[in-house]
Write a protein that holds these residues in place. Structure first.
Motif, short mmCIF file in Angstrom:
data_model
loop_
_atom_site.label_atom_id
_atom_site.label_comp_id
_atom_site.label_asym_id
_atom_site.label_seq_id
_atom_site.Cartn_x
_atom_site.Cartn_y
_atom_site.Cartn_z
N GLU A 43 4.20 5.33 0.79
CA GLU A 43 3.33 4.26 0.31
C GLU A 43 3.92 2.91 0.73
OE1 GLU A 43 1.02 3.87 -3.65
OE2 GLU A 43 2.99 2.94 -3.96
N ALA A 55 3.31 -1.24 0.36
CA ALA A 55 2.62 -2.31 -0.36
C ALA A 55 2.40 -3.49 0.57
CB ALA A 55 3.43 -2.74 -1.57
N ARG A 113 7.28 -3.07 1.90
CA ARG A 113 6.47 -4.18 1.42
C ARG A 113 6.31 -5.20 2.55
NH1 ARG A 113 4.56 -6.41 -3.13
NH2 ARG A 113 5.50 -4.81 -4.42
N TRP A 173 -2.46 -1.25 -1.00
CA TRP A 173 -1.52 -0.25 -0.53
C TRP A 173 -2.07 0.53 0.65
CZ3 TRP A 173 -2.77 -1.68 -5.32
CH2 TRP A 173 -1.75 -2.21 -6.10
#
Length: 84
Positions: free
Chosen positions: A29, A31, A80, A22
């Motif tokens: 945040e 990923a 992501r 991360w």
């Protein structure tokens, strides 16, 4: 874009054959997953088990973070990214 990686945590995802880690862009945040093939290219001869993949990630940590910065586009559209 102020992507940083203050969290040293990483984990192995057996279903995707990748290592997940991360980063943070301000308080968001993000990923990242780095595929087995990428780790294998960085560490030729690497076995494809969990401990080998995590060891390869740790060995090439700085290089993987550079790759992550390269695929990151910033903005709220994605949280992501895959390094493949």
């Amino acid at each position: 874009m102020s992507l940083n990686f203050p969290n040293p945590s990483r984990s192995y995802d057996a279903s995707r054959h990748c290592v997940v880690f991360w980063g943070y862009d301000d308080s968001r945040e993000i990923a990242f997953q780095v595929d087995e093939a990428v780790l294998s290219n960085l560490s030729p001869g690497m076995a494809s088990d969990e401990s080998s993949m995590l060891a390869a990630f740790d060995l090439h940590h700085d290089r993987v973070l550079l790759l992550a910065r390269g695929v990151y586009s910033g903005g709220p559209q994605k949280n992501r990214y895959t390094i493949s």
